[in-house]
Design a protein around this motif. Structure first.
Motif, short mmCIF file in Angstrom:
data_model
loop_
_atom_site.label_atom_id
_atom_site.label_comp_id
_atom_site.label_asym_id
_atom_site.label_seq_id
_atom_site.Cartn_x
_atom_site.Cartn_y
_atom_site.Cartn_z
N ASP A 178 22.15 41.53 60.82
CA ASP A 178 21.35 40.63 61.63
C ASP A 178 20.31 39.96 60.76
N GLY A 179 19.65 38.97 61.35
CA GLY A 179 18.65 38.20 60.62
C GLY A 179 19.07 36.75 60.52
N ASN A 239 15.81 36.26 55.78
CA ASN A 239 15.99 37.71 55.66
C ASN A 239 17.11 38.21 56.57
N SER A 264 19.39 42.13 57.66
CA SER A 264 19.47 43.57 57.51
C SER A 264 20.90 44.03 57.76
C1 NAG Z 1 12.71 39.17 59.13
O1 NAG Z 1 11.33 39.09 58.86
C2 NAG Z 1 10.53 39.07 60.04
C3 NAG Z 1 9.10 38.81 59.62
O2 NAG Z 1 8.71 39.65 58.57
C4 NAG Z 1 10.70 40.40 60.76
O3 NAG Z 1 9.94 40.42 61.94
C5 NAG Z 1 12.18 40.58 61.11
O4 NAG Z 1 12.38 41.86 61.69
C6 NAG Z 1 13.04 40.46 59.87
N1 NAG Z 1 14.43 40.49 60.28
C7 NAG Z 1 15.34 41.25 59.68
C8 NAG Z 1 16.70 41.14 60.22
O5 NAG Z 1 15.06 42.00 58.75
#
Ligand code: NAG
Ligand code: NAG
Length: 124
Positions: free
Chosen positions: A82-83, A88, A90
């Motif tokens: 995801d992301g 970014n 994960s």
């Molecule tokens: C991406 O970065 C944002 C802000 O730091 C965070 O809230 C979010 O969880 C991150 N998403 C992933 C998939 O890591």
């Protein structure tokens, strides 16, 4: 790293970060978005994920294209992303088995194939 391997869409180590360095789990647990990758390369919109197992061979797990996960067919249900490929992403791995113990890498790219970045972008 074997730099000739993925010669296009190179992402430099200093522009791509991966956290954490280590994750320890037991069999049948899951990794839930716990392996994180981020980059700050304008115009790069994909985050690729790779697994390096005991045999050292690199396996492409798939990639995040903008916010669309493209998981390799045989890994659907096991692996998820995801992301947003622009910033970014994960990695999640469900129902851990012994053979999921590996080094996981991310790489950022604007191509449909990614260059592997260096030592910062690993999770053991
Ligand atoms: C991406 O970065 C944002 C802000 O730091 C965070 O809230 C979010 O969880 C991150 N998403 C992933 C998939 O890591
Ligand atoms: C990993 O091990 C499980 C059983 O423990 C098996 O079902 C699976 O096919 C193995 N995966 C690979 C990639 O070898």
């Amino acid at each position: 790293f074997p730099s000739g391997l993925f010669p296009t869409g190179a992402s430099d180590t200093k522009d791509v970060n991966q956290m954490p360095r280590f994750i320890t789990k037991t069999i049948s647990q899951s990794v839930e978005s716990e392996i994180k990758c981020s980059h700050k390369i304008p115009s790069y919109n994909k985050i690729f994920w790779y697994k390096q197992g005991k045999d050292k061979a690199l396996q492409l797990l798939g990639y995040l294209n903008l916010d669309n996960p493209n998981v390799e067919e045989e890994l659907k249900g096991k692996i998820n992303f995801d992301g947003d490929g622009r910033n970014n992403g994960s990695l999640s791995i469900s129902d851990l088995k012994l053979n999921d113990s590996a080094v996981y890498f991310c790489a950022a790219s604007f191509h449909s194939a990614a260059h592997l970045s260096g030592v910062n972008t690993k999770t053991f």
